[in-house]
Motif scaffolding. Structure first.
Motif, PDB file in Angstrom:
ATOM      1  N   GLY A 181      -5.136   7.254  11.223  1.00 21.76           N
ATOM      2  CA  GLY A 181      -5.071   8.483  11.194  1.00 21.76           C
ATOM      3  C   GLY A 181      -4.098   8.845  10.119  1.00 21.76           C
ATOM      4  O   GLY A 181      -3.670   8.067   9.361  1.00 21.76           O
ATOM      5  N   ALA A 182      -3.762  10.347   9.753  1.00 22.07           N
ATOM      6  CA  ALA A 182      -3.000  10.595   8.716  1.00 22.07           C
ATOM      7  C   ALA A 182      -2.429  11.950   8.900  1.00 22.07           C
ATOM      8  O   ALA A 182      -2.823  12.618   9.924  1.00 22.07           O
ATOM      9  N   TYR A 183      -1.421  12.219   8.398  1.00 23.60           N
ATOM     10  CA  TYR A 183      -0.478  13.595   8.345  1.00 23.60           C
ATOM     11  C   TYR A 183      -0.078  13.870   7.275  1.00 23.60           C
ATOM     12  O   TYR A 183       0.385  13.154   6.573  1.00 23.60           O
TER      13      TYR A 183
ATOM     14  N   SER B 264      -2.587  17.065  10.918  1.00 25.39           N
ATOM     15  CA  SER B 264      -2.519  15.640  11.224  1.00 25.39           C
ATOM     16  C   SER B 264      -3.863  15.271  12.067  1.00 25.39           C
ATOM     17  O   SER B 264      -4.652  16.424  12.634  1.00 25.39           O
ATOM     18  N   GLY B 265      -4.172  14.301  12.275  1.00 25.76           N
ATOM     19  CA  GLY B 265      -5.392  13.872  12.925  1.00 25.76           C
ATOM     20  C   GLY B 265      -5.676  12.320  12.750  1.00 25.76           C
ATOM     21  O   GLY B 265      -5.278  11.721  11.682  1.00 25.76           O
ATOM     22  N   PRO B 266      -6.613  12.140  13.881  1.00 24.22           N
ATOM     23  CA  PRO B 266      -7.161  10.759  13.622  1.00 24.22           C
ATOM     24  C   PRO B 266      -8.187  10.653  12.806  1.00 24.22           C
ATOM     25  O   PRO B 266      -8.999  11.598  12.523  1.00 24.22           O
ATOM     26  N   PHE B 267      -8.536   9.382  12.309  1.00 16.94           N
ATOM     27  CA  PHE B 267      -9.934   9.120  11.751  1.00 16.94           C
ATOM     28  C   PHE B 267     -11.100   9.080  12.570  1.00 16.94           C
ATOM     29  O   PHE B 267     -10.704   8.653  13.834  1.00 16.94           O
ATOM     30  N   ALA B 268     -12.245   9.338  12.313  1.00 19.17           N
ATOM     31  CA  ALA B 268     -13.344   9.441  12.906  1.00 19.17           C
ATOM     32  C   ALA B 268     -13.609   7.950  13.398  1.00 19.17           C
ATOM     33  O   ALA B 268     -14.259   7.981  14.793  1.00 19.17           O
ATOM     34  N   ASP B 269     -13.426   6.951  12.837  1.00 20.27           N
ATOM     35  CA  ASP B 269     -13.495   5.661  13.542  1.00 20.27           C
ATOM     36  C   ASP B 269     -12.535   5.127  14.411  1.00 20.27           C
ATOM     37  O   ASP B 269     -12.615   3.973  14.745  1.00 20.27           O
TER      38      ASP B 269
ATOM     39  N   LEU C 267       1.339  12.404   1.972  1.00 16.79           N
ATOM     40  CA  LEU C 267       0.176  11.921   2.803  1.00 16.79           C
ATOM     41  C   LEU C 267       0.628  10.752   3.265  1.00 16.79           C
ATOM     42  O   LEU C 267       0.779   9.857   2.687  1.00 16.79           O
ATOM     43  N   VAL C 268       0.844  10.833   4.870  1.00 18.51           N
ATOM     44  CA  VAL C 268       1.278   9.674   5.411  1.00 18.51           C
ATOM     45  C   VAL C 268      -0.079   8.843   6.228  1.00 18.51           C
ATOM     46  O   VAL C 268      -0.760   9.767   6.993  1.00 18.51           O
ATOM     47  N   ILE C 269      -0.450   7.771   5.778  1.00 20.71           N
ATOM     48  CA  ILE C 269      -1.567   7.220   6.255  1.00 20.71           C
ATOM     49  C   ILE C 269      -1.272   5.859   7.140  1.00 20.71           C
ATOM     50  O   ILE C 269      -0.338   5.094   6.942  1.00 20.71           O
ATOM     51  N   LEU C 270      -1.719   5.966   8.451  1.00 16.24           N
ATOM     52  CA  LEU C 270      -1.355   5.033   9.767  1.00 16.24           C
ATOM     53  C   LEU C 270      -2.586   4.221  10.053  1.00 16.24           C
ATOM     54  O   LEU C 270      -3.639   4.983  10.466  1.00 16.24           O
ATOM     55  N   MET C 271      -2.700   2.994   9.896  1.00 16.75           N
ATOM     56  CA  MET C 271      -3.746   2.166  10.124  1.00 16.75           C
ATOM     57  C   MET C 271      -3.283   1.389  11.392  1.00 16.75           C
ATOM     58  O   MET C 271      -2.299   0.661  11.031  1.00 16.75           O
TER      59      MET C 271
END
Length: 87
Positions: A50-52, A41-46, A8-12
């Motif tokens: 996002g994450a992939y 993959s996809g963006p966070f709702a806020d 899980l790759v988390i991008l902030m």
């Protein structure tokens, strides 16, 4: 079915993100998807990030993949990688 470990790759997002890096990141994900490496993959709702999910042989291989991601190389995001033992 892919039996390699899942990461899980988390991008902030940081305060300043280059729009060109966003497009390059999307193209990078498209290429991973075509290779069978990217699962989701996809963006966070806020919209703060996002994450992939990627398949890789081990953490070092996952880190090597993410190191090529324009989101990682551009400095516009804080990136973390976790091996995910999802069921």
């Amino acid at each position: 079915m892919n039996t390699r470990p899942v990461f899980l790759v988390i991008l902030m997002r940081r305060p300043v993100v280059d729009p060109a890096a966003v497009e390059a990141h999307r193209a990078f994900l498209d290429a991973l998807r075509a290779e069978g490496v990217l699962e989701r993959s996809g963006p966070f709702a806020d919209k703060r990030g996002g994450a992939y999910l990627i398949h890789a042989d081990d953490l070092a291989a996952a880190q090597a993949i993410v190191a090529r991601d324009p989101a990682s190389t551009s400095g516009g995001w804080d990136v973390t990688i976790h091996e995910w033992q999802a069921l």
